[in-house]
Scaffold this motif. Structure first.
Motif, PDB file in Angstrom:
ATOM      1  N   ASN A   2       5.509  -0.262   7.865  1.00  9.55           N
ATOM      2  CA  ASN A   2       5.891   0.523   9.033  1.00  9.55           C
ATOM      3  C   ASN A   2       4.655   0.750   9.897  1.00  9.55           C
ATOM      4  O   ASN A   2       3.523   0.471   9.485  1.00  9.55           O
ATOM      5  N   LYS A   3       4.844   1.251  11.113  1.00 10.72           N
ATOM      6  CA  LYS A   3       3.753   1.361  12.078  1.00 10.72           C
ATOM      7  C   LYS A   3       2.666   2.319  11.617  1.00 10.72           C
ATOM      8  O   LYS A   3       1.478   2.085  11.855  1.00 10.72           O
ATOM      9  N   ASP A   4       3.047   3.412  10.976  1.00  9.86           N
ATOM     10  CA  ASP A   4       2.045   4.369  10.514  1.00  9.86           C
ATOM     11  C   ASP A   4       1.159   3.756   9.435  1.00  9.86           C
ATOM     12  O   ASP A   4      -0.061   3.933   9.438  1.00  9.86           O
ATOM     13  N   ARG A   5       1.779   3.026   8.507  1.00  8.54           N
ATOM     14  CA  ARG A   5       0.988   2.392   7.450  1.00  8.54           C
ATOM     15  C   ARG A   5       0.082   1.300   7.994  1.00  8.54           C
ATOM     16  O   ARG A   5      -1.032   1.111   7.507  1.00  8.54           O
ATOM     17  N   GLU A   6       0.532   0.602   9.009  1.00  3.70           N
ATOM     18  CA  GLU A   6      -0.272  -0.491   9.557  1.00  3.70           C
ATOM     19  C   GLU A   6      -1.578   0.004  10.174  1.00  3.70           C
ATOM     20  O   GLU A   6      -2.511  -0.776  10.353  1.00  3.70           O
ATOM     21  N   LYS A   7      -1.650   1.286  10.486  1.00  2.00           N
ATOM     22  CA  LYS A   7      -2.882   1.844  11.049  1.00  2.00           C
ATOM     23  C   LYS A   7      -4.009   1.869  10.020  1.00  2.00           C
ATOM     24  O   LYS A   7      -5.187   1.789  10.380  1.00  2.00           O
ATOM     25  N   VAL A   8      -3.666   1.972   8.750  1.00  2.00           N
ATOM     26  CA  VAL A   8      -4.694   2.112   7.715  1.00  2.00           C
ATOM     27  C   VAL A   8      -4.580   1.050   6.617  1.00  2.00           C
ATOM     28  O   VAL A   8      -5.453   0.965   5.755  1.00  2.00           O
ATOM     29  N   VAL A   9      -3.534   0.236   6.649  1.00  2.00           N
ATOM     30  CA  VAL A   9      -3.295  -0.738   5.590  1.00  2.00           C
ATOM     31  C   VAL A   9      -3.206  -2.142   6.176  1.00  2.00           C
ATOM     32  O   VAL A   9      -2.564  -2.360   7.201  1.00  2.00           O
ATOM     33  N   LEU A  10      -3.842  -3.078   5.522  1.00  2.00           N
ATOM     34  CA  LEU A  10      -3.675  -4.496   5.828  1.00  2.00           C
ATOM     35  C   LEU A  10      -2.567  -5.045   4.929  1.00  2.00           C
ATOM     36  O   LEU A  10      -2.634  -4.889   3.702  1.00  2.00           O
ATOM     37  N   PHE A  11      -1.592  -5.684   5.529  1.00  2.00           N
ATOM     38  CA  PHE A  11      -0.454  -6.191   4.762  1.00  2.00           C
ATOM     39  C   PHE A  11      -0.573  -7.701   4.544  1.00  2.00           C
ATOM     40  O   PHE A  11      -1.031  -8.438   5.415  1.00  2.00           O
ATOM     41  N   SER A  12      -0.123  -8.121   3.386  1.00  2.00           N
ATOM     42  CA  SER A  12      -0.065  -9.548   3.076  1.00  2.00           C
ATOM     43  C   SER A  12       1.145 -10.172   3.754  1.00  2.00           C
ATOM     44  O   SER A  12       1.915  -9.499   4.450  1.00  2.00           O
ATOM     45  N   GLU A  13       1.337 -11.454   3.541  1.00  2.00           N
ATOM     46  CA  GLU A  13       2.601 -12.088   3.883  1.00  2.00           C
ATOM     47  C   GLU A  13       3.687 -11.509   2.964  1.00  2.00           C
ATOM     48  O   GLU A  13       3.400 -11.121   1.823  1.00  2.00           O
ATOM     49  N   PRO A  14       4.933 -11.420   3.415  1.00  2.00           N
ATOM     50  CA  PRO A  14       5.994 -10.928   2.530  1.00  2.00           C
ATOM     51  C   PRO A  14       6.225 -11.887   1.373  1.00  2.00           C
ATOM     52  O   PRO A  14       6.137 -13.100   1.540  1.00  2.00           O
ATOM     53  N   PHE A  15       6.511 -11.343   0.199  1.00  2.00           N
ATOM     54  CA  PHE A  15       6.706 -12.217  -0.967  1.00  2.00           C
ATOM     55  C   PHE A  15       8.011 -11.951  -1.703  1.00  2.00           C
ATOM     56  O   PHE A  15       8.347 -12.671  -2.640  1.00  2.00           O
ATOM     57  N   MET A  16       8.760 -10.950  -1.268  1.00  2.00           N
ATOM     58  CA  MET A  16      10.007 -10.631  -1.946  1.00  2.00           C
ATOM     59  C   MET A  16      10.887  -9.851  -0.979  1.00  2.00           C
ATOM     60  O   MET A  16      10.389  -9.241  -0.026  1.00  2.00           O
ATOM     61  N   LEU A  17      12.185  -9.872  -1.194  1.00  2.00           N
ATOM     62  CA  LEU A  17      13.121  -9.049  -0.432  1.00  2.00           C
ATOM     63  C   LEU A  17      13.614  -7.910  -1.310  1.00  2.00           C
ATOM     64  O   LEU A  17      13.923  -8.109  -2.480  1.00  2.00           O
TER      65      LEU A  17
END
Length: 214
Positions: A17-32
């Motif tokens: 989510n947008k709030d987490r993206e401010k402090v977290v780097l996300f990987s590519e998605p790997f699961m649904l």
């Protein structure tokens, strides 16, 4: 809090989510991750089938207002803001049963087994797990709600710093191959009814596999 502080730690199952993206780097998605669905029994299918659309989903609002079936729910559990709003605006003395107390979802599943309610709302794998313990899992099915996304991508997340960038880069190298493996995408197979598992597999290509790198 640990990720926000930049500590050397990662989470392997995060929703973005947008709030987490401010402090977290996300990987590519790997699961649904399957989301809240209508949990019911095969006994109700003759009624529900008339409400199922071409995508295999039903409208919760339409189901509450026209099906004559009884929803079991609890105010102690949020099903998402949109679903909560539909329930609050559509409940009446005939179409729903409100319950309280501990083990709310298990209690609702027990009521469904006994025929006191016709359906409830929850995660399909959660419903199947409890139904298995209550010895009626073969009669339990999950149906997507039109008002709610059926699945959301799952990511790994690391702190937004140089260390986190290096870890995410290495994780993406693994994920770009591993997400095609049944070891990864098959995580839910044991805990979804056959129809739900078939839907899950159909959504993998368009939601998880045919994606563009960030």
């Amino acid at each position: 809090v640990t990720l926000a502080a930049g500590e050397k730690a990662c989470s392997i199952t995060l929703l973005k989510n947008k709030d987490r993206e401010k402090v977290v780097l996300f990987s590519e998605p790997f699961m649904l991750s399957p989301q809240n669905e209508i949990i019911t029994t095969k006994d109700q299918l003759p009624i529900i089938k008339t409400l199922i659309d071409s995508d295999g989903a039903v409208s919760l609002k339409e189901m509450m207002e026209t099906s004559g079936l009884v929803l079991g729910y609890s105010t102690g559990r949020s099903y998402s803001s949109s679903i909560d709003q539909i329930i609050n605006s559509s409940v009446n003395g005939k179409n729903s049963f409100l319950t309280f107390g501990n083990d709310i979802f298990e209690g609702l599943m027990r009521m469904m087994k006994r025929g006191r309610v016709d359906y409830t709302i929850g995660y399909g794998y959660e419903g199947r797990y409890i139904a298995k313990n209550l010895e009626f899992e073969k009669n339990v099915i999950a149906i997507p709600m039109r008002e709610n996304p059926s699945y959301v991508p799952v990511y790994a997340g690391c702190p937004r710093n140089v260390w986190g960038q290096n870890i995410i880069r290495k994780l993406n190298e693994i994920i770009n191959t591993a997400r095609y493996s049944s070891v990864i995408y098959g995580t839910y197979q044991e805990w979804l009814d056959p129809e739900s598992w078939e839907r899950y597999q159909k959504n993998l290509p368009k939601m998880l596999w045919d994606i563009q790198p960030n």
